[in-house]
Design a protein around this motif. Structure first.
Motif, PDB file in Angstrom:
ATOM      1  N   SER A 144      -8.148  33.039  55.630  1.00 26.31           N
ATOM      2  CA  SER A 144      -7.395  32.020  54.853  1.00 26.31           C
ATOM      3  C   SER A 144      -7.822  30.744  54.580  1.00 26.31           C
ATOM      4  O   SER A 144      -7.054  29.843  54.692  1.00 26.31           O
TER       5      SER A 144
ATOM      6  N   GLU B 164     -11.724  26.301  48.005  1.00 26.28           N
ATOM      7  CA  GLU B 164     -10.559  26.191  47.225  1.00 26.28           C
ATOM      8  C   GLU B 164     -10.326  27.359  46.242  1.00 26.28           C
ATOM      9  O   GLU B 164      -9.175  27.689  45.953  1.00 26.28           O
TER      10      GLU B 164
ATOM     11  N   ARG C  21      -8.474  29.840  48.416  1.00 25.37           N
ATOM     12  CA  ARG C  21      -6.820  29.603  48.336  1.00 25.37           C
ATOM     13  C   ARG C  21      -6.244  29.761  47.228  1.00 25.37           C
ATOM     14  O   ARG C  21      -5.138  29.981  47.111  1.00 25.37           O
ATOM     15  N   GLU C  22      -6.891  29.805  46.055  1.00 30.76           N
ATOM     16  CA  GLU C  22      -6.317  29.982  44.741  1.00 30.76           C
ATOM     17  C   GLU C  22      -6.185  31.594  44.376  1.00 30.76           C
ATOM     18  O   GLU C  22      -5.006  31.873  43.693  1.00 30.76           O
TER      19      GLU C  22
ATOM     20  N   ILE D 237      -5.543  33.802  47.308  1.00 27.29           N
ATOM     21  CA  ILE D 237      -4.729  34.410  48.280  1.00 27.29           C
ATOM     22  C   ILE D 237      -3.257  33.808  48.652  1.00 27.29           C
ATOM     23  O   ILE D 237      -2.789  32.793  48.062  1.00 27.29           O
TER      24      ILE D 237
ATOM     25  N   MET E   5     -10.435  19.444  43.640  1.00 31.35           N
ATOM     26  CA  MET E   5      -9.468  19.159  44.962  1.00 31.35           C
ATOM     27  C   MET E   5      -8.477  17.982  44.901  1.00 31.35           C
ATOM     28  O   MET E   5      -7.325  17.881  45.168  1.00 31.35           O
TER      29      MET E   5
ATOM     30  N   HIS F  88      -1.655  24.718  53.852  1.00 30.61           N
ATOM     31  CA  HIS F  88      -2.966  24.466  54.116  1.00 30.61           C
ATOM     32  C   HIS F  88      -3.805  25.675  53.384  1.00 30.61           C
ATOM     33  O   HIS F  88      -4.948  25.794  53.157  1.00 30.61           O
ATOM     34  N   SER F  89      -3.159  26.637  53.303  1.00 35.39           N
ATOM     35  CA  SER F  89      -3.718  27.982  52.876  1.00 35.39           C
ATOM     36  C   SER F  89      -3.473  28.118  51.340  1.00 35.39           C
ATOM     37  O   SER F  89      -3.802  29.004  50.587  1.00 35.39           O
ATOM     38  N   MET F  90      -2.840  27.106  50.644  1.00 36.73           N
ATOM     39  CA  MET F  90      -2.573  27.144  49.354  1.00 36.73           C
ATOM     40  C   MET F  90      -3.358  26.037  48.494  1.00 36.73           C
ATOM     41  O   MET F  90      -4.092  25.167  49.359  1.00 36.73           O
ATOM     42  N   PRO F  91      -3.728  26.270  47.348  1.00 34.55           N
ATOM     43  CA  PRO F  91      -4.837  25.298  46.549  1.00 34.55           C
ATOM     44  C   PRO F  91      -4.164  24.044  46.394  1.00 34.55           C
ATOM     45  O   PRO F  91      -3.918  23.531  45.088  1.00 34.55           O
TER      46      PRO F  91
END
Lengths: 266, 253
Positions: A58, A80, A83-84, A86, B1, B93-96
């Motif tokens: 993750s 990046e 993360r989109e 999961i 980002m 932090h595991s999210m975009p």
């Protein structure tokens, strides 16, 4: 061999992953694949490195060696994009205690940049039986409700891959069955689920494939049937079938729908 | 980002502001202790303290404000620490999202929360007889210095929040900072202090900040104090930011 079977790209691919915390070598070369739309259980005792593996996948930790990709994206090079794709449900329900259930969902929906965060929140509240408690502060929720909300937060934005790190640790039997149902439903909708657990029965109930992580390596990986073949053939013994304490508890507490479904599964 | 940086920071700022308004005690305690100190010094000790000024409330207000900021940022450290412990930090932090917005949201929350408690303190000080003829420009300068001081200490608090082992450790780091104004020109003139104490008092950051703020609202000419004050604030800010970002990198690598 001209007509080799076309195998779909695995949803998760892990190759020779190593990770140490100072002197302690937690992962010592881990390999496995998870096919899309399946439930994969990573089984291991406490300290086996399950959480470390999930954190690497993750993008919360970077591995010392090896490579991993999720949904086709390399975790190091395209963090990046990973993360989109999961969602992570960690070991402890990562909910905001001071916000209400609905506010928690709206918060995550906003951070996932959804067009209609309120609608996404209301849909999930209904699906997880939380509509009534929607405006209550999460600090007043029971452990099971908190876990349901936690998982609901992970479903926002419909990620392709979901990591569930010990999703039922600390839950009572009823809440555990609820979580199991949610996980099965997810896989039915085509989501790939990687689940870590230390409960053997949980892996047995849920997983399409089970990998056993022991001392930093995968020592067995297969379907339940394949794993059973690792041991000598079953002996036939006659044993009186006693109800388990779980059967008794659920029968006495009497939530009928849930008891019925637990019997279906076992 | 960074395309989502401002949006994400705004969403997370909204979240921590809700925390503050739902546990109003955090604002009240950050304002009430300095107010109690102000009452104590003005109405109990004040009669015996000779500052060479007629209005003792005017004299001690800057020190009181710095104490409020030093105790206010402790809550920032605690809020960040709680986020790390509860797992919600990892969820974010595991999210975009833009990862740094998680920290910036806490920094901005600290600025807003401290701003609110400073306004409360100044209002109480007005009731107690604080008077100023400061111009708008002087007020802007005062707000600027206080904001810079808050920002610098907030980044110190971020280090504490990221590295603390317990919630007490996260909050406790600010005690020495709260104490600093007492050994400065904030309550009594440094001239009355014995040699070594006086040397410390005159060369630590709080004294220059206190003197600058006093000069600004008393409409006195501003000496070199303002540059010393700015140098201290910027120095602390740059160092704290550097170490906070390093600690943050270690956490997420």
């Amino acid at each position: 061999m001209t007509n080799a079977p076309i195998t779909p790209e695995p949803a998760i691919r892990v190759r020779a992953i190593e990770k140490s915390y100072k002197e302690l070598r937690v992962l010592r070369g881990v390999d496995f694949d998870v096919e899309p739309g399946t439930i994969f259980a990573l089984l291991g005792s406490n300290g086996a490195g399950k959480t470390t593996m999930v954190k690497i996948l993750s993008t919360l930790l970077s591995p010392d060696a090896g490579s991993a990709s999720v949904n086709g994206f390399d975790v190091a090079a395209h963090a990046e994009r990973v993360r989109e794709s999961i969602s992570l449900t960690g070991q402890f329900a990562a909910v905001d205690e001071i916000l209400s259930g609905r506010e928690n969902l709206v918060l995550v929906a906003r951070l996932r940049h959804l067009k209609d965060p309120g609608q996404a929140a209301d849909d999930l509240l209904a699906r997880f039986n939380l509509s009534e408690a929607a405006s209550r502060k999460v600090s007043a929720y029971s452990g099971g409700m908190r876990r349901r909300l936690d998982i609901a937060m992970s479903l926002i934005g419909q990620p392709e891959v979901i990591f569930l790190d010990e999703p039922t640790t600390g839950l009572d039997p009823e809440a555990r069955i609820e979580v199991w149902q949610v996980i099965q439903e997810l896989a039915k909708r085509g989501t790939t689920v990687l689940l870590t657990t230390q409960y053997l029965d949980e892996a047995e109930q849920l997983a399409d494939r089970i990998a056993i992580l022991h001392q930093g390596r995968i020592i067995a990986n297969g379907t339940l049937a394949e794993l059973k073949q690792l041991l000598p053939p079953a002996k036939v013994e006659y044993v009186e079938k006693q109800p388990t304490l779980e059967d008794i508890f659920l029968a006495l507490v009497g939530n009928e729908g849930k008891v019925a479904s637990s019997k279906e599964q076992s | 980002m960074s395309t989502h940086f401002f949006g994400d920071t705004a969403v997370l700022l909204g979240r921590s502001m809700r925390h503050i308004f739902r546990s109003a005690d955090t604002i009240i305690t950050t304002a009430i202790t300095p107010i109690a100190l102000m009452l104590l010094f003005v109405y109990v000790f004040g009669g015996a303290i000779k500052t060479g000024t007629e209005n003792y409330v005017n004299y001690l207000l800057p020190g009181i404000m710095l104490i409020a900021i030093a105790s206010g940022i402790a809550y920032t450290a605690v809020r960040l620490f709680t986020d790390m412990k509860s797992g919600i930090f990892e969820r974010f932090h595991s999210m975009p999202i833009a990862r740094s917005s998680v920290l910036w949201a806490h920094v901005l929350t600290s600025m807003v929360a401290n701003g609110i408690s400073l306004v409360i303190i100044v209002l109480v000080a007005l009731l107690m007889g604080f008077r100023t003829s400061a111009s708008l420009l002087s007020w802007l300068a005062i707000i600027g210095i206080l904001a810079l001081f808050t920002l610098a200490l907030t980044w110190l608090a971020i280090i504490a929040g990221l590295t603390a082992k317990s919630v007490d450790g996260a909050g406790g780091f600010s005690y020495p900072l709260i104490f600093l104004p007492f050994i400065s020109s904030a309550f009594v003139p440094t001239a009355t202090m014995p040699g070594p104490v006086r040397a410390f008092a005159e060369n630590q950051p709080v004294t220059s900040i206190v003197n600058t703020i006093q000069d600004l609202y008393e409409q006195r000419p501003i000496g070199s104090d303002i540059w010393v004050a700015l140098a201290w604030c910027l120095g602390i800010l740059v160092l704290a930011y550097f170490f906070a970002v390093a600690a943050f990198r270690r956490k997420i690598s």
